[in-house]
Scaffold this motif. Structure first.
Motif, PDB file in Angstrom:
ATOM      1  N   MET A   1      30.370 -29.680 -18.717  1.00 51.74           N
ATOM      2  CA  MET A   1      29.861 -29.771 -20.062  1.00 51.74           C
ATOM      3  C   MET A   1      29.020 -31.173 -19.959  1.00 51.74           C
ATOM      4  N   THR A   2      27.735 -31.120 -20.742  1.00 51.24           N
ATOM      5  CA  THR A   2      26.825 -32.084 -20.833  1.00 51.24           C
ATOM      6  C   THR A   2      27.134 -33.367 -21.706  1.00 51.24           C
ATOM      7  N   GLU A   3      26.638 -34.411 -21.368  1.00 47.03           N
ATOM      8  CA  GLU A   3      27.065 -35.834 -22.150  1.00 47.03           C
ATOM      9  C   GLU A   3      26.515 -35.317 -23.558  1.00 47.03           C
ATOM     10  N   PRO A   4      27.308 -36.020 -24.620  1.00 41.87           N
ATOM     11  CA  PRO A   4      27.064 -35.962 -25.787  1.00 41.87           C
ATOM     12  C   PRO A   4      25.875 -36.714 -26.325  1.00 41.87           C
ATOM     13  N   ASP A   5      24.998 -36.471 -27.138  1.00 43.69           N
ATOM     14  CA  ASP A   5      24.083 -37.306 -27.569  1.00 43.69           C
ATOM     15  C   ASP A   5      24.444 -38.283 -28.522  1.00 43.69           C
ATOM     16  N   PHE A   6      24.940 -39.481 -28.024  1.00 48.35           N
ATOM     17  CA  PHE A   6      25.412 -40.629 -28.753  1.00 48.35           C
ATOM     18  C   PHE A   6      24.462 -41.113 -29.710  1.00 48.35           C
ATOM     19  N   ASP A   7      22.996 -41.261 -29.368  1.00 49.27           N
ATOM     20  CA  ASP A   7      21.964 -41.555 -30.219  1.00 49.27           C
ATOM     21  C   ASP A   7      22.026 -40.745 -31.448  1.00 49.27           C
ATOM     22  N   ALA A   8      22.200 -39.754 -31.305  1.00 50.29           N
ATOM     23  CA  ALA A   8      22.163 -38.640 -32.734  1.00 50.29           C
ATOM     24  C   ALA A   8      23.392 -38.869 -33.484  1.00 50.29           C
ATOM     25  N   LEU A   9      24.521 -39.155 -32.625  1.00 43.68           N
ATOM     26  CA  LEU A   9      25.896 -39.623 -33.359  1.00 43.68           C
ATOM     27  C   LEU A   9      25.841 -40.774 -34.080  1.00 43.68           C
ATOM     28  N   PHE A  10      24.955 -41.756 -33.535  1.00 44.82           N
ATOM     29  CA  PHE A  10      24.954 -42.969 -34.073  1.00 44.82           C
ATOM     30  C   PHE A  10      23.926 -43.205 -35.319  1.00 44.82           C
ATOM     31  N   ALA A  11      22.630 -42.270 -35.349  1.00 44.49           N
ATOM     32  CA  ALA A  11      22.081 -42.132 -36.404  1.00 44.49           C
ATOM     33  C   ALA A  11      22.678 -41.364 -37.697  1.00 44.49           C
ATOM     34  N   ALA A  12      23.624 -40.316 -37.264  1.00 49.66           N
ATOM     35  CA  ALA A  12      24.319 -39.606 -38.424  1.00 49.66           C
ATOM     36  C   ALA A  12      25.305 -40.737 -39.076  1.00 49.66           C
ATOM     37  N   ALA A  13      26.193 -41.494 -38.291  1.00 50.57           N
ATOM     38  CA  ALA A  13      26.965 -42.304 -38.696  1.00 50.57           C
ATOM     39  C   ALA A  13      26.348 -43.510 -39.478  1.00 50.57           C
ATOM     40  N   THR A  14      25.264 -43.908 -38.835  1.00 53.45           N
ATOM     41  CA  THR A  14      24.464 -44.727 -39.913  1.00 53.45           C
ATOM     42  C   THR A  14      24.089 -44.424 -41.277  1.00 53.45           C
ATOM     43  N   ALA A  15      23.608 -43.121 -41.299  1.00 63.75           N
ATOM     44  CA  ALA A  15      23.098 -42.612 -42.477  1.00 63.75           C
ATOM     45  C   ALA A  15      23.999 -42.458 -43.535  1.00 63.75           C
ATOM     46  N   VAL A  16      25.347 -41.819 -42.949  1.00 57.94           N
ATOM     47  CA  VAL A  16      26.418 -41.504 -43.758  1.00 57.94           C
ATOM     48  C   VAL A  16      27.050 -42.623 -44.278  1.00 57.94           C
ATOM     49  N   ARG A  17      27.179 -43.769 -43.277  1.00 53.98           N
ATOM     50  CA  ARG A  17      27.800 -45.035 -44.005  1.00 53.98           C
ATOM     51  C   ARG A  17      27.175 -45.819 -44.842  1.00 53.98           C
ATOM     52  N   ALA A  18      25.753 -45.552 -45.097  1.00 55.90           N
ATOM     53  CA  ALA A  18      25.256 -46.177 -46.160  1.00 55.90           C
ATOM     54  C   ALA A  18      25.863 -45.363 -47.813  1.00 55.90           C
ATOM     55  N   ARG A  19      26.429 -44.205 -47.570  1.00 65.10           N
ATOM     56  CA  ARG A  19      26.775 -43.563 -48.767  1.00 65.10           C
ATOM     57  C   ARG A  19      28.195 -43.933 -48.921  1.00 65.10           C
ATOM     58  N   ALA A  20      29.061 -44.662 -48.221  1.00 64.84           N
ATOM     59  CA  ALA A  20      30.246 -44.623 -48.334  1.00 64.84           C
ATOM     60  C   ALA A  20      30.562 -45.253 -49.649  1.00 64.84           C
ATOM     61  N   HIS A  21      31.898 -45.235 -50.183  1.00 69.44           N
ATOM     62  CA  HIS A  21      32.291 -45.351 -51.552  1.00 69.44           C
ATOM     63  C   HIS A  21      33.347 -46.505 -50.943  1.00 69.44           C
ATOM     64  N   ALA A  22      32.983 -47.695 -51.106  1.00 67.60           N
ATOM     65  CA  ALA A  22      33.978 -48.740 -50.714  1.00 67.60           C
ATOM     66  C   ALA A  22      33.969 -49.787 -51.739  1.00 67.60           C
ATOM     67  N   PRO A  23      34.399 -49.552 -53.123  1.00 62.94           N
ATOM     68  CA  PRO A  23      34.148 -50.796 -53.926  1.00 62.94           C
ATOM     69  C   PRO A  23      35.357 -51.607 -54.089  1.00 62.94           C
TER      70      PRO A  23
END
Length: 137
Positions: A1-23
């Motif tokens: 199995m090939t190594e996962p694309d951690f750059d893509a995971l980092f980009a997706a996690a960064t984008a969704v973190r900006a939408r977190a609801h943490a008041p």
């Protein structure tokens, strides 16, 4: 199995973190995982005034994977802004266990990049999983 694309995971996690609801905690978390078909699924934490009913970012990413038809986590990245690497909570480790192998990479990242890398077995040794059930008995 090939190594996962951690750059893509980092980009997706960064984008969704900006939408977190943490008041309440002001501790925004994003998580992204790659499934067995190569699909990337992301989730963010969603807090609730009644703390026990909030949702962790990892749980959101897993739910997105299941909703899209994925069934196996190949790798997961958790992103939070903390002085120390942030790993999944105990409940999320068990959630990940349901869909991952012992050698599945679990990566902790901060806004500046990857901070630590673990396997599921390292974070949840001698775990309980689906194979412990006797089916058809």
């Amino acid at each position: 199995m090939t190594e996962p694309d951690f750059d893509a995971l980092f980009a997706a996690a960064t984008a969704v973190r900006a939408r977190a609801h943490a008041p309440y905690s002001s501790f925004a978390v994003g998580a992204a995982l790659v499934d067995d078909a190569g699909g990337v699924h992301a989730g963010c934490n969603v807090e609730n005034a009644a703390y026990p009913v909030g949702t962790c970012a990892e749980a959101g990413a897993i739910a997105a994977m299941i909703a899209a038809g994925g069934r196996q986590i190949r790798a997961i990245l958790v992103l939070a802004d903390s002085p120390a690497p942030v790993t999944p909570c105990g409940a999320c480790r068990q959630r990940i266990r349901e869909f991952a192998r012992p050698d599945t990479p679990i990566v902790s990242a901060g806004p500046d990049g990857v901070r630590a890398r673990y396997t599921l077995e390292q974070l949840l040794p001698a775990s309980f999983g689906p194979e412990h059930f006797v089916h058809g008995a």
